[in-house]
Design a protein around this motif. Structure first.
Motif, PDB file in Angstrom:
ATOM      1  N   LYS A  17       0.873  -1.172   0.000  1.00  0.00           N
ATOM      2  CA  LYS A  17       0.000   0.000   0.000  1.00  0.00           C
ATOM      3  C   LYS A  17       0.907   1.217   0.000  1.00  0.00           C
ATOM      4  CE  LYS A  17      -3.548   2.745   0.544  1.00  0.00           C
ATOM      5  NZ  LYS A  17      -4.466   3.040  -0.592  1.00  0.00           N
ATOM      6  N   VAL A  18       0.889   1.993  -1.069  1.00  0.00           N
ATOM      7  CA  VAL A  18       1.859   3.066  -1.273  1.00  0.00           C
ATOM      8  C   VAL A  18       1.220   4.424  -1.024  1.00  0.00           C
ATOM      9  CG1 VAL A  18       3.277   4.270  -2.994  1.00  0.00           C
ATOM     10  CG2 VAL A  18       3.288   1.765  -2.880  1.00  0.00           C
ATOM     11  N   THR A  19       1.915   5.246  -0.238  1.00  0.00           N
ATOM     12  CA  THR A  19       1.572   6.657  -0.091  1.00  0.00           C
ATOM     13  C   THR A  19       2.747   7.457  -0.623  1.00  0.00           C
ATOM     14  OG1 THR A  19       0.259   6.230   1.900  1.00  0.00           O
ATOM     15  CG2 THR A  19       0.961   8.504   1.497  1.00  0.00           C
ATOM     16  N   LEU A  20       2.485   8.326  -1.580  1.00  0.00           N
ATOM     17  CA  LEU A  20       3.535   9.120  -2.224  1.00  0.00           C
ATOM     18  C   LEU A  20       3.358  10.579  -1.824  1.00  0.00           C
ATOM     19  CD1 LEU A  20       5.909   9.282  -4.223  1.00  0.00           C
ATOM     20  CD2 LEU A  20       4.243   9.402  -6.087  1.00  0.00           C
ATOM     21  N   LEU A  21       4.359  11.131  -1.149  1.00  0.00           N
ATOM     22  CA  LEU A  21       4.315  12.497  -0.646  1.00  0.00           C
ATOM     23  C   LEU A  21       5.252  13.373  -1.461  1.00  0.00           C
ATOM     24  CD1 LEU A  21       4.547  11.687   3.180  1.00  0.00           C
ATOM     25  CD2 LEU A  21       2.475  11.935   1.796  1.00  0.00           C
ATOM     26  N   VAL A  22       4.720  14.440  -2.024  1.00  0.00           N
ATOM     27  CA  VAL A  22       5.498  15.297  -2.914  1.00  0.00           C
ATOM     28  C   VAL A  22       5.410  16.733  -2.423  1.00  0.00           C
ATOM     29  CG1 VAL A  22       5.853  16.069  -5.278  1.00  0.00           C
ATOM     30  CG2 VAL A  22       4.936  13.774  -4.836  1.00  0.00           C
ATOM     31  N   ARG A  23       6.558  17.311  -2.177  1.00  0.00           N
ATOM     32  CA  ARG A  23       6.589  18.716  -1.778  1.00  0.00           C
ATOM     33  C   ARG A  23       6.598  19.578  -3.038  1.00  0.00           C
ATOM     34  NH1 ARG A  23       9.888  21.289   3.081  1.00  0.00           N
ATOM     35  NH2 ARG A  23       9.471  23.494   2.702  1.00  0.00           N
ATOM     36  N   GLY A  24       5.785  20.621  -3.055  1.00  0.00           N
ATOM     37  CA  GLY A  24       5.742  21.491  -4.224  1.00  0.00           C
ATOM     38  C   GLY A  24       4.706  21.009  -5.215  1.00  0.00           C
ATOM     39  N   GLY A  25       5.049  21.078  -6.498  1.00  0.00           N
ATOM     40  CA  GLY A  25       4.092  20.773  -7.558  1.00  0.00           C
ATOM     41  C   GLY A  25       3.859  19.296  -7.759  1.00  0.00           C
ATOM     42  N   GLY A  26       3.715  18.904  -9.017  1.00  0.00           N
ATOM     43  CA  GLY A  26       3.369  17.529  -9.327  1.00  0.00           C
ATOM     44  C   GLY A  26       4.580  16.619  -9.417  1.00  0.00           C
ATOM     45  N   LEU A  27       4.352  15.425  -9.963  1.00  0.00           N
ATOM     46  CA  LEU A  27       5.413  14.446 -10.139  1.00  0.00           C
ATOM     47  C   LEU A  27       6.304  14.823 -11.328  1.00  0.00           C
ATOM     48  CD1 LEU A  27       3.422  11.104  -9.685  1.00  0.00           C
ATOM     49  CD2 LEU A  27       4.267  12.697  -7.952  1.00  0.00           C
ATOM     50  N   LEU A  28       7.512  14.301 -11.300  1.00  0.00           N
ATOM     51  CA  LEU A  28       8.492  14.489 -12.379  1.00  0.00           C
ATOM     52  C   LEU A  28       8.619  15.971 -12.752  1.00  0.00           C
ATOM     53  CD1 LEU A  28       7.367  11.451 -14.576  1.00  0.00           C
ATOM     54  CD2 LEU A  28       9.127  11.502 -12.784  1.00  0.00           C
ATOM     55  N   PRO A  29       9.011  16.804 -11.806  1.00  0.00           N
ATOM     56  CA  PRO A  29       8.960  18.258 -12.010  1.00  0.00           C
ATOM     57  C   PRO A  29       9.909  18.798 -13.062  1.00  0.00           C
ATOM     58  CG  PRO A  29      10.088  17.722  -9.953  1.00  0.00           C
ATOM     59  CD  PRO A  29       9.483  16.451 -10.458  1.00  0.00           C
ATOM     60  N   ARG A  30      10.919  18.041 -13.456  1.00  0.00           N
ATOM     61  CA  ARG A  30      11.868  18.544 -14.449  1.00  0.00           C
ATOM     62  C   ARG A  30      11.465  18.199 -15.881  1.00  0.00           C
ATOM     63  NH1 ARG A  30      17.852  17.722 -11.639  1.00  0.00           N
ATOM     64  NH2 ARG A  30      17.367  18.891  -9.730  1.00  0.00           N
ATOM     65  N   MET A  31      10.311  17.571 -16.030  1.00  0.00           N
ATOM     66  CA  MET A  31       9.822  17.197 -17.353  1.00  0.00           C
ATOM     67  C   MET A  31       8.577  18.019 -17.669  1.00  0.00           C
ATOM     68  SD  MET A  31      10.437  13.059 -16.907  1.00  0.00           S
ATOM     69  CE  MET A  31      10.719  12.588 -18.605  1.00  0.00           C
ATOM     70  N   GLU A  32       8.053  17.880 -18.871  1.00  0.00           N
ATOM     71  CA  GLU A  32       6.816  18.573 -19.213  1.00  0.00           C
ATOM     72  C   GLU A  32       5.736  18.195 -18.199  1.00  0.00           C
ATOM     73  OE1 GLU A  32       6.407  20.835 -21.371  1.00  0.00           O
ATOM     74  OE2 GLU A  32       7.652  20.517 -23.150  1.00  0.00           O
ATOM     75  N   PRO A  33       4.931  19.147 -17.719  1.00  0.00           N
ATOM     76  CA  PRO A  33       3.971  18.861 -16.646  1.00  0.00           C
ATOM     77  C   PRO A  33       3.012  17.715 -16.941  1.00  0.00           C
ATOM     78  CG  PRO A  33       4.202  21.229 -16.952  1.00  0.00           C
ATOM     79  CD  PRO A  33       4.973  20.578 -18.073  1.00  0.00           C
ATOM     80  N   PHE A  34       2.624  17.527 -18.208  1.00  0.00           N
ATOM     81  CA  PHE A  34       1.614  16.501 -18.494  1.00  0.00           C
ATOM     82  C   PHE A  34       2.133  15.095 -18.236  1.00  0.00           C
ATOM     83  CE2 PHE A  34       3.609  17.169 -22.687  1.00  0.00           C
ATOM     84  CZ  PHE A  34       3.859  15.868 -23.101  1.00  0.00           C
ATOM     85  N   LEU A  35       3.446  14.901 -18.259  1.00  0.00           N
ATOM     86  CA  LEU A  35       3.975  13.569 -17.986  1.00  0.00           C
ATOM     87  C   LEU A  35       3.670  13.158 -16.548  1.00  0.00           C
ATOM     88  CD1 LEU A  35       5.648  14.527 -20.558  1.00  0.00           C
ATOM     89  CD2 LEU A  35       7.402  12.950 -19.770  1.00  0.00           C
ATOM     90  N   GLY A  36       3.997  14.029 -15.612  1.00  0.00           N
ATOM     91  CA  GLY A  36       3.720  13.724 -14.213  1.00  0.00           C
ATOM     92  C   GLY A  36       2.247  13.593 -13.913  1.00  0.00           C
ATOM     93  N   GLU A  37       1.424  14.374 -14.620  1.00  0.00           N
ATOM     94  CA  GLU A  37      -0.021  14.295 -14.412  1.00  0.00           C
ATOM     95  C   GLU A  37      -0.558  12.924 -14.809  1.00  0.00           C
ATOM     96  OE1 GLU A  37      -1.430  17.555 -16.713  1.00  0.00           O
ATOM     97  OE2 GLU A  37      -0.584  19.076 -15.367  1.00  0.00           O
ATOM     98  N   HIS A  38      -0.112  12.401 -15.942  1.00  0.00           N
ATOM     99  CA  HIS A  38      -0.545  11.071 -16.377  1.00  0.00           C
ATOM    100  C   HIS A  38      -0.084   9.998 -15.399  1.00  0.00           C
ATOM    101  CE1 HIS A  38      -2.310  11.169 -20.547  1.00  0.00           C
ATOM    102  NE2 HIS A  38      -1.914  12.425 -20.433  1.00  0.00           N
ATOM    103  N   VAL A  39       1.162  10.090 -14.947  1.00  0.00           N
ATOM    104  CA  VAL A  39       1.694   9.083 -14.030  1.00  0.00           C
ATOM    105  C   VAL A  39       0.965   9.131 -12.697  1.00  0.00           C
ATOM    106  CG1 VAL A  39       3.751   8.362 -12.755  1.00  0.00           C
ATOM    107  CG2 VAL A  39       3.955   9.016 -15.158  1.00  0.00           C
ATOM    108  N   ALA A  40       0.714  10.331 -12.180  1.00  0.00           N
ATOM    109  CA  ALA A  40      -0.007  10.459 -10.908  1.00  0.00           C
ATOM    110  C   ALA A  40      -1.408   9.888 -11.010  1.00  0.00           C
ATOM    111  CB  ALA A  40      -0.064  11.932 -10.492  1.00  0.00           C
ATOM    112  N   ALA A  41      -2.090  10.160 -12.123  1.00  0.00           N
ATOM    113  CA  ALA A  41      -3.447   9.647 -12.301  1.00  0.00           C
ATOM    114  C   ALA A  41      -3.451   8.124 -12.330  1.00  0.00           C
ATOM    115  CB  ALA A  41      -4.052  10.206 -13.586  1.00  0.00           C
ATOM    116  N   ALA A  42      -2.463   7.523 -12.985  1.00  0.00           N
ATOM    117  CA  ALA A  42      -2.399   6.064 -13.069  1.00  0.00           C
ATOM    118  C   ALA A  42      -2.093   5.441 -11.712  1.00  0.00           C
ATOM    119  CB  ALA A  42      -1.360   5.649 -14.099  1.00  0.00           C
TER     120      ALA A  42
END
Length: 468
Positions: free
Chosen positions: A192-217
């Motif tokens: 059971k995974v809990t992912l805690l991210v400070r600041g914005g979304g996932l994969l912050p050094r890449m285009e924002p939509f990449l992290g958005e897709h990964v977070a949604a999945a």
């Protein structure tokens, strides 16, 4: 002389040997380094079953056969085989085959062109390089200064990739590559995974939509993904048992293990930098031939120079540095080709850094993001594509979700960057890399015909959208 026998150091000695020089390498741990035993290779061995099962579940006629759990012990056993059971005999044999002398022990600079090696038995030897010393010591995990963290014995990337058990609850702190990949792997293995991210979304050094897709999945598969969340302290009585992660604002999360994937720091604190006028523990600034600023003999290659902290980029730098060392040995600086994309210039570190995140879905990128290109002063246009418009995507997986972006320099009409997210998308990256590094005109890319029906048809759709 090379300090550090990971993939970067190994490639430096390989290239200087190919250039006609003798070479020696020093390593305090396993020959093959972080990537081979605690990073790239074991992490991908853990991730491959997760991604293969996920892909299979999207294929008609197959999904019903793969709804059972992964066999975690079998996955771990395969991982152990991939890393050679943390033994480096094969790597040593390869170095022997190219006539590179291997020194076991701790290597540190001992003044100009000198390296002091302290063997595991405590014996000390001072070696002198005729031409150059390359520091290839890489990085280690950077842990934040938080109350209770040292006593909690947190996982870093090393523990996560080498563990032989799946915690019932895993708290992951950090939304970069390590955090995302290990969240993906351990969720698939049953945690059971809990992912805690400070600041914005996932994969912050890449285009924002990449992290958005990964977070949604990740969320759709049951992970608790929390962005804009900061950790204030960690509590684990006696260093065993459950761990409590305290959050700013008063909330908390409980887990059986906590993984901190919050950055890296250079392994330069005890390599003798002070003997050559440099600050211990610092990143090493280099020119495009990877020579340390202000020196005519010291090189810093790979993560230690903080240019592009990925194994493949470090190996690329190593090929450039090894060729530059050999060329300077034969003809001095005048023998070098250090122009843009020259044989002795690591231009890709600025213009064409590549990265694949082996999450589910995969994320991949090369070159500049739209924001980076705009900040750099280019007149650009971003062309976006829903991957569902590509026939090959529907064949690859039912319900395929993905997105692609091409960033175009409007003045030269060449591709400055590309980014992709979706199942199987990593294999699209090299074609994008060729387009970016080759500065291939859009008009010529129009003649690069993708085979039907493959995911590569994304290129045709992007070009059609650009042309309108």
């Amino acid at each position: 002389m090379v300090i550090g026998a990971g993939p970067v150091g190994e490639n430096v000695v390989d290239r200087v040997r190919a250039g006609g020089l003798t070479a020696a390498i020093v390593e305090s741990e396993l020959i093959g380094g972080e990537c081979s035993y605690w990073a790239c290779m074991p992490s991908k061995a853990l991730l491959r079953p997760a991604i293969a099962r996920s892909d299979a579940r999207k294929v008609a006629g197959l999904r019903e056969s793969v709804y059972g759990p992964l066999d975690a012990m079998e996955v771990f056993a395969h991982r152990d085989k991939v890393v050679g059971h943390w033994k480096d005999g094969g790597q040593v044999d390869w170095l022997d085959s190219i006539d590179v002398r291997v020194f076991r022990g701790h290597g540190r600079l001992h003044g100009p062109r000198k390296v002091e090696v302290t063997s595991p038995e405590g014996e000390r030897h001072v070696l002198t390089a005729r031409h150059a010393v390359a520091v290839c010591t890489g990085t280690r995990a950077l842990l934040p200064e938080l109350p209770g963290l040292p006593a909690a014995h947190p996982w870093t990337s090393r523990e996560a990739t080498s563990s032989d058990r799946v915690p019932e609850r895993l708290v992951v702190v950090g939304g970069g590559v390590v955090g995302v990949e290990m969240a993906t792997a351990y969720q698939a293995l049953g945690a059971k995974v809990t992912l805690l991210v400070r600041g914005g979304g996932l994969l912050p050094r890449m285009e924002p939509f990449l992290g958005e897709h990964v977070a949604a999945a990740l969320t759709a598969r049951g992970a608790d993904v929390r962005t804009d969340t900061a950790v204030s302290a960690v509590v684990r009585d006696g260093g065993t048992g459950p761990v409590t992660v305290l959050l700013e604002g008063g909330d908390h999360v409980e887990g059986d293990e906590v993984l901190f994937a919050t950055g890296r720091k250079p392994r330069t604190e005890d390599i003798g930098l002070e003997t050559v006028g440099l600050a211990p523990g610092s990143w090493l600034d280099v020119d495009d031939s990877l020579r340390v600023t202000g020196s005519d003999w010291l090189y810093a290659v790979g993560d230690v120079n903080h240019r592009a902290l990925m194994t493949h980029q470090g190996k690329y730098q190593a090929r450039i540095a090894g060729a530059a060392i050999a060329a300077r040995a034969q003809g001095g600086d005048s023998a070098l080709d250090t122009g843009r994309w020259g044989a002795h210039a690591a231009t890709a570190d600025h213009a064409a850094v590549t990265q694949v995140v082996f999450s589910d879905p995969e994320a991949a990128a090369v070159g500049l993001t739209l924001a980076e290109a705009e900040r750099a002063g280019y007149r650009v246009r971003a062309v976006d594509l829903d991957m569902r418009s590509v026939a090959g995507a529907g064949l690859y997986a039912q319900g395929y979700r993905g997105h692609a972006r091409m960033v175009v320099d409007l003045d030269r009409e060449v591709v400055l960057g590309a980014a992709f997210v979706g199942p199987g998308i990593g294999e699209l990256l090299h074609s994008a890399t060729v387009a970016v590094t080759g500065e291939v005109p859009i008009a010529r890319l129009w003649h690069a015909v993708p085979a039907y029906p493959t995911l590569s048809e994304a290129w045709l759709r992007l070009l059609e959208a650009y042309r309108g």
